[in-house]
Enzyme design. Structure first.
Site, PDB file in Angstrom:
ATOM      1  N   HIS A 140     -27.060 -35.638  35.322  1.00 29.73           N
ATOM      2  CA  HIS A 140     -27.575 -36.989  35.088  1.00 29.73           C
ATOM      3  C   HIS A 140     -29.012 -36.812  34.579  1.00 29.73           C
ATOM      4  CE1 HIS A 140     -24.852 -37.534  38.600  1.00 29.73           C
ATOM      5  NE2 HIS A 140     -24.619 -38.741  38.151  1.00 29.73           N
ATOM      6  N   ASP A 167     -31.389 -35.973  37.298  1.00 31.35           N
ATOM      7  CA  ASP A 167     -31.331 -34.639  37.924  1.00 31.35           C
ATOM      8  C   ASP A 167     -32.288 -33.670  37.231  1.00 31.35           C
ATOM      9  OD1 ASP A 167     -29.104 -35.657  39.283  1.00 31.35           O
ATOM     10  OD2 ASP A 167     -27.725 -34.860  37.763  1.00 31.35           O
ATOM     11  N   GLU A 170     -15.455 -42.729  34.963  1.00 32.52           N
ATOM     12  CA  GLU A 170     -15.045 -42.074  36.209  1.00 32.52           C
ATOM     13  C   GLU A 170     -14.704 -43.141  37.244  1.00 32.52           C
ATOM     14  OE1 GLU A 170     -17.480 -38.754  37.462  1.00 32.52           O
ATOM     15  OE2 GLU A 170     -17.158 -39.265  39.561  1.00 32.52           O
ATOM     16  N   HIS A 227     -12.373 -39.447  44.904  1.00 28.21           N
ATOM     17  CA  HIS A 227     -12.259 -40.855  44.525  1.00 28.21           C
ATOM     18  C   HIS A 227     -10.790 -41.296  44.528  1.00 28.21           C
ATOM     19  CE1 HIS A 227     -16.295 -40.563  42.091  1.00 28.21           C
ATOM     20  NE2 HIS A 227     -16.393 -40.101  43.321  1.00 28.21           N
ATOM     21  N   ASP A 283     -13.349 -34.112  38.130  1.00 29.09           N
ATOM     22  CA  ASP A 283     -14.378 -33.725  39.078  1.00 29.09           C
ATOM     23  C   ASP A 283     -13.634 -33.143  40.268  1.00 29.09           C
ATOM     24  OD1 ASP A 283     -16.484 -34.464  37.548  1.00 29.09           O
ATOM     25  OD2 ASP A 283     -17.234 -36.026  38.882  1.00 29.09           O
ATOM     26  N   ASP A 307     -16.789 -40.431  50.764  1.00 24.54           N
ATOM     27  CA  ASP A 307     -16.769 -39.482  49.643  1.00 24.54           C
ATOM     28  C   ASP A 307     -17.573 -38.251  50.039  1.00 24.54           C
ATOM     29  OD1 ASP A 307     -16.241 -38.545  47.113  1.00 24.54           O
ATOM     30  OD2 ASP A 307     -17.846 -39.660  46.149  1.00 24.54           O
ATOM     31  N   ASP A 352     -17.378 -35.114  49.192  1.00 22.14           N
ATOM     32  CA  ASP A 352     -17.747 -34.165  48.130  1.00 22.14           C
ATOM     33  C   ASP A 352     -17.812 -32.716  48.595  1.00 22.14           C
ATOM     34  OD1 ASP A 352     -17.906 -36.070  46.115  1.00 22.14           O
ATOM     35  OD2 ASP A 352     -20.040 -36.433  46.397  1.00 22.14           O
ATOM     36  N   ASP A 400     -17.941 -31.291  41.339  1.00 24.05           N
ATOM     37  CA  ASP A 400     -18.775 -32.381  41.852  1.00 24.05           C
ATOM     38  C   ASP A 400     -18.727 -32.257  43.371  1.00 24.05           C
ATOM     39  OD1 ASP A 400     -20.241 -34.612  42.261  1.00 24.05           O
ATOM     40  OD2 ASP A 400     -18.979 -35.974  41.108  1.00 24.05           O
TER      41      ASP A 400
HETATM   42  C1  XLS Z   1     -20.186 -40.173  42.659  1.00 22.51           C
HETATM   43  C2  XLS Z   1     -19.755 -39.625  41.382  1.00 22.51           C
HETATM   44  C3  XLS Z   1     -20.862 -39.044  40.513  1.00 22.51           C
HETATM   45  C4  XLS Z   1     -20.356 -38.936  39.106  1.00 22.51           C
HETATM   46  C5  XLS Z   1     -21.416 -38.865  38.071  1.00 22.51           C
HETATM   47  O1  XLS Z   1     -19.400 -40.423  43.553  1.00 22.51           O
HETATM   48  O2  XLS Z   1     -18.767 -38.683  41.609  1.00 22.51           O
HETATM   49  O3  XLS Z   1     -21.289 -37.826  41.025  1.00 22.51           O
HETATM   50  O4  XLS Z   1     -19.519 -37.834  38.960  1.00 22.51           O
HETATM   51  O5  XLS Z   1     -22.249 -39.959  38.060  1.00 22.51           O
HETATM   52 NI    NI Z   2     -17.965 -37.429  40.210  1.00 20.99          NI
HETATM   53 NI    NI Z   3     -17.953 -38.762  43.749  1.00 22.52          NI
END
Ligand code: XLS
Ligand code: NI
Ligand code: NI
Length: 433
Positions: A99, A102, A230, A269, A294, A305, A307, A337
């Site tokens: 992003h 980042d 996304e 997601h 992702d 989420d 991750d 991700d």
């Molecule tokens: C957040 C998203 C983010 C996207 C990019 O949940 O996964 O990381 O991949 O903005």
């Molecule tokens: Ni993502």
């Molecule tokens: Ni995410």
């Protein structure tokens, strides 16, 4: 090398019997699977935000990580980029994703944001020219700053829409300059908290026009990459408009963008939306909008989420099986991700998280490829639908209810149920994974 990962050697493929931590057992970038090098099949990317920007916060606690590059200045941003490229080299990944927020320090206004971004794009561009990895996708962070608390494109304040649109223009151009393969839009705040203060129809129309403008600009500047949405059903916003693949497809159709925009599907997601990862991939492929993934893993108990890095080969194999069926990645790839747990403080933790994830994906992809080559699942699927291959069945689809009724009577159609053979198929998958 810049210091942070100094003690860690480049990770090499040592085969399944290797006993070292710092080795790939299954990921051999040069191994040819289904006619392509594994590196070109999987197209791994590292996410700048989780790896280098995220400080280890949670809703109850502040940062746990103390990376030497943390801070607000350009010097820190450059140090962060140096560390990022060190990690890319150690892992030998072909791609990364970012992003704007980042890679550049936050400025006081739009002009300063853009100047910071441009300077960092130059810096990163030089590092890429030195033989570093390429950009899988760029994106704009339209969800962290307080100006976006009520949405970006869907915001009730047109000035926020303007700020977001101008920001996406700069990020799309930055992605183009760096030769990005895709551009992603994730609408983390494109939705609402309460209907009591929300004009749903208006917000959705704003989002549609916003996306159309992004597509128009892509063509104006000649960006050859793919625009990706996304999907995610909630978090941070209570209700998000890009709920899942089906919802996004309806949205794209509504605004005439279904041939211009594809989807970036994230494992976590998909789960939050009540689907499996492979369901979302298969649906997108069947609709012609599959773009990229992702790759991560949600804690199934948390409803959040989380991750995490992937570590379940059977699950990942089913996802790759659908991707193989769809013809593999074109501009897309496998973006991790995924973030460390906040107690994983050491540089080695960041390396090993990716080593494990890459190995899980490689092992899963190889299993999926064998399953595909053997036609294990596919032949059972074909067999189940074989009745539809007959001329009568096909003719029925272009007839009408009256004709069908007449046929049911004339041919005394009286269907006999057949087993779905789910357990047999599950056993079959387990032979491969
Ligand atoms: C957040 C998203 C983010 C996207 C990019 O949940 O996964 O990381 O991949 O903005
Ligand atoms: Ni993502
Ligand atoms: Ni995410």
């Amino acid at each position: 090398m810049t210091g942070y990962f100094d003690a860690i050697p480049p990770i090499l493929h040592e085969g399944p019997d290797s006993t070292g931590d710092f080795a790939f057992r299954h990921y051999d970038p040069d191994a040819v699977v289904l006619g392509r090098r594994l590196e070109d099949q999987l197209r791994f990317a590292i996410a700048w935000w989780h790896g280098f920007a995220w400080p280890g916060t949670d809703p109850f606690g502040g940062p746990t990580f103390e990376r030497p590059w943390f801070g607000d200045g350009m010097a820190q941003a450059r140090a962060k980029a140096d560390a990022a490229f060190d990690l890319f080299a150690i892992l030998g990944v072909p791609y990364f994703c970012f992003h704007d927020a980042d890679i550049r320090p936050e400025g006081r206004d739009f002009a300063e944001n853009t100047a910071n971004l441009d300077a960092m794009v130059d810096y990163i561009g030089q590092k890429m020219a030195d033989g570093g990895p390429r950009l899988l996708w760029g994106t704009a962070n339209l969800f962290s700053h307080r100006r976006y608390m009520a949405g970006a494109a869907t915001n009730p304040d047109p000035e926020v829409f303007a700020f977001a649109a101008a920001t996406v223009k700069t990020c799309l151009e930055a992605t183009h300059r760096l030769g990005g393969a895709n551009y992603v839009l994730w609408g983390g705040r494109e939705g609402y908290e309460t209907l009591l203060n929300t004009d749903l129809g208006r917000a959705r129309a704003q989002a549609g026009r916003f996306l159309a403008m992004v597509v128009e600009h892509k063509h104006r500047i000649g960006f050859p990459g793919t625009i990706l949405i996304e999907p995610k059903p909630q978090e941070p916003t209570k209700h998000q408009f890009d709920f899942d693949v089906a919802t996004v497809y309806g949205f794209l159709k509504d605004f005439g963008l279904e041939r211009e925009v594809k989807v970036n599907i994230e494992q976590g997601h998909a789960l939050l939306a009540g689907h499996s990862f492979e369901h979302e991939i298969a649906l997108a492929a069947s609709l012609g909008i599959f773009g990229s993934i992702d790759m991560n893993r949600n804690d199934v108990q948390s409803g959040w989420d989380t991750d995490q890095f992937p570590n379940a080969v059977p699950e990942v194999a089913l996802a790759y099986h659908e991707i193989i069926k769809a013809g593999g990645f074109t501009t897309g790839g496998t973006n991790f991700d995924a973030k460390l747990r906040r107690q994983s403080l050491d540089p080695a933790d960041l390396v090993l998280a990716h080593v494990g994830a890459m190995d899980v994906c490689a092992r899963a992809f190889r299993a999926a490829a064998r399953m595909w080559e053997d036609g294990a699942i596919e032949s059972a699927r074909r067999d189940r639908y074989a009745g539809w291959e007959t001329a009568d069945a096909q003719a029925m689809l272009t007839s009408d209810l009256g004709v069908i009724e007449a046929q049911v009577r004339a041919r005394r159609i009286n269907p006999v149920p057949r087993s779905g053979r789910q357990e047999r198929l599950e056993n079959l998958v387990n032979r491969y994974v």
